[in-house]
Enzyme design. Structure first.
Site, PDB file in Angstrom:
ATOM      1  N   TRP A 102       0.838  -1.206   0.000  1.00 25.15           N
ATOM      2  CA  TRP A 102       0.000   0.000   0.000  1.00 25.15           C
ATOM      3  C   TRP A 102       0.870   1.253   0.000  1.00 25.15           C
ATOM      4  CZ3 TRP A 102      -4.114  -1.673  -1.900  1.00 25.15           C
ATOM      5  CH2 TRP A 102      -4.660  -2.882  -1.506  1.00 25.15           C
ATOM      6  N   ASP A 172      -1.932   6.968   5.928  1.00 25.88           N
ATOM      7  CA  ASP A 172      -2.925   6.009   5.482  1.00 25.88           C
ATOM      8  C   ASP A 172      -3.251   5.143   6.695  1.00 25.88           C
ATOM      9  OD1 ASP A 172      -4.409   3.932   4.520  1.00 25.88           O
ATOM     10  OD2 ASP A 172      -2.978   3.281   2.984  1.00 25.88           O
ATOM     11  N   LYS A 196     -12.864  -1.285   7.193  1.00 30.18           N
ATOM     12  CA  LYS A 196     -12.212  -2.160   8.180  1.00 30.18           C
ATOM     13  C   LYS A 196     -12.693  -1.835   9.592  1.00 30.18           C
ATOM     14  CE  LYS A 196      -8.446  -2.130   5.005  1.00 30.18           C
ATOM     15  NZ  LYS A 196      -8.640  -3.390   4.286  1.00 30.18           N
TER      16      LYS A 196
HETATM   17  N1  PMP Z   1      -4.264   1.079   2.413  1.00 28.87           N
HETATM   18  C1  PMP Z   1      -4.345   0.051   3.272  1.00 28.87           C
HETATM   19  C2  PMP Z   1      -3.488   0.076   4.511  1.00 28.87           C
HETATM   20  C3  PMP Z   1      -5.210  -1.005   3.010  1.00 28.87           C
HETATM   21  O1  PMP Z   1      -5.289  -2.025   3.864  1.00 28.87           O
HETATM   22  C4  PMP Z   1      -5.998  -0.980   1.836  1.00 28.87           C
HETATM   23  C5  PMP Z   1      -6.991  -2.051   1.500  1.00 28.87           C
HETATM   24  N2  PMP Z   1      -6.826  -3.274   2.033  1.00 28.87           N
HETATM   25  C6  PMP Z   1      -5.856   0.091   0.959  1.00 28.87           C
HETATM   26  C7  PMP Z   1      -4.998   1.111   1.295  1.00 28.87           C
HETATM   27  C8  PMP Z   1      -6.668   0.176  -0.305  1.00 28.87           C
HETATM   28  O2  PMP Z   1      -7.930   0.561   0.030  1.00 28.87           O
HETATM   29  P1  PMP Z   1      -9.139   0.742  -0.993  1.00 28.87           P
HETATM   30  O3  PMP Z   1      -9.455  -0.624  -1.516  1.00 28.87           O
HETATM   31  O4  PMP Z   1     -10.211   1.298  -0.101  1.00 28.87           O
HETATM   32  O5  PMP Z   1      -8.724   1.670  -2.038  1.00 28.87           O
END
Ligand code: PMP
Length: 359
Positions: A102, A172, A196
């Site tokens: 991420w 994030d 989450k």
């Molecule tokens: N950042 C983190 C820490 C995540 O865990 C996730 C999804 N698992 C994301 C970003 C991506 O999120 P999204 O699918 O809502 O774009």
């Protein structure tokens, strides 16, 4: 009806009490004869939902009057692009700590807009840890320092905010938002997909410090992507049902006792799983001990065959969604706020049983 012990990484388990309230209000919201889904986003009822959710977040995080809260769309993934689009000029540098996929996705987007400096990366250690402050090699006066507070895939988590030498933090916080207190004054911006710890998918909470927002000097930002379009008003139709559910989750969160309650509960839940893992080397935690996450507990078994068997037998015992992320394999128990202690106890008992039988 049955409710399984759900360890999904996201969209994740929601509090049963909240889902019951949603069911109760679904067809006829507060005696209005229509569902909240069927109402104008400018009407009295939805305006109240939006304001309540923002008030609750302000109270829970102790934001005072210094921040704007926005309910945006596009997930955390859209924020990877929206943050640098708003804040980073071509000649400027932002620091991005690289602790997993991420973070890397955020870095990739940011390079489209300006310079990225990486003060630390754990890529060569399979992202098994986060850095200590003394390992961070920050650039000279970065525009901001970005980090991923909890690395959902690898089961690592910053134990506190990283040092930033005065630069605003951009975080994030998708997978550990509202799981513990944060030092709000240090943040320029925090974003988290709701699915989450906060509600259903479809809405992303973005909290921006007013002072940081006012520092934007870029021009030609498309209206929809400009944070200033959303900070003080609802620009266009938001995901009203998702925000309504976020508000209910926040109500439940406050009723339970807020951050102090969940911080303690999350400690208890994660301690239980890690102590079960650490008994011997049958289960092997994948994160280094001082980087362990209280949200995603990741571990391996002696073989992939045993992992497959573990997942199958767990599912037969109503312990579901324990499969590790497809990029790393193994087992992952996601134990966000709405995951009950009872579910974690059931998992720990199952782990002990499985070890005794197969170890
Ligand atoms: N950042 C983190 C820490 C995540 O865990 C996730 C999804 N698992 C994301 C970003 C991506 O999120 P999204 O699918 O809502 O774009």
């Amino acid at each position: 009806m049955k409710r399984a012990h759900n360890f999904s990484a996201g969209p994740a388990a929601l509090p049963t009490e909240v889902l019951e309230k949603v069911r109760e209000e679904l067809l006829d919201y507060k005696n209005t004869g229509t569902s909240i889904m069927e109402k104008s986003h400018r009407g009295k009822e939805y305006t109240e939902v939006d304001q309540q959710a923002k008030e609750r977040l302000t109270r829970i995080l102790g934001l005072g009057n210094d921040f704007h809260i926005m309910f945006l769309q596009g997930g955390a993934t859209a924020q990877f692009m929206q943050v640098p689009l708003n804040f980073l000029e071509e000649h400027e540098t932002a620091d991005y700590i690289n602790t997993g996929v991420w973070s890397q996705k955020a870095i990739k987007e940011t390079k489209l807009f300006g310079n990225v400096h990486i003060p630390f990366s754990s890529e060569e250690e399979q992202f098994s840890r986060v850095p200590n402050d003394d390992e961070l090699q920050l650039s000279d006066q970065p525009r901001y320092l970005h980090y991923t507070s909890n690395n959902t895939i690898y089961g690592t988590q910053f134990q506190q905010e990283p040092k930033s030498d005065g630069a605003p933090l951009v975080c994030d916080a998708s997978s550990d938002f509202l799981s513990r207190e944060i030092d709000v004054d240090r943040y320029g911006l925090i974003y988290a997909g709701a699915q989450k710890n906060l509600g259903p998918s479809g809405v992303t909470v973005v909290i921006v410090k007013k002072e940081f927002l006012e520092s934007i000097s870029k021009k030609n930002i498309p209206t929809f992507l400009d944070y200033r379009s959303h900070a003080t008003r609802i620009l266009n139709t938001p995901p009203t049902f998702a925000v309504y559910m976020v508000n209910l989750v926040l109500e439940w969160f406050e009723d339970k006792g807020g951050i102090p309650y969940f911080k303690k509960l999350n400690q208890e839940k994660s301690d239980l799983l890690y102590s079960t893992i650490d008994v011997d080397d049958f289960f092997r935690g994948t994160a280094q001990k001082d980087s362990r996450s209280k949200m995603n507990v990741t571990f391996r078994l002696p073989s992939e065959e045993l992992e497959k068997k573990f997942l199958e037998e767990a599912a037969n015992n109503d312990l579901v969604a324990l499969k590790g992320h497809r990029s790393v394999g193994g087992i992952r128990a996601s134990i966000y706020n709405a995951c009950r202690l009872e579910s974690v106890k059931a998992l720990a008992d199952f782990m002990e049983y499985f070890r005794a039988k197969n170890g």
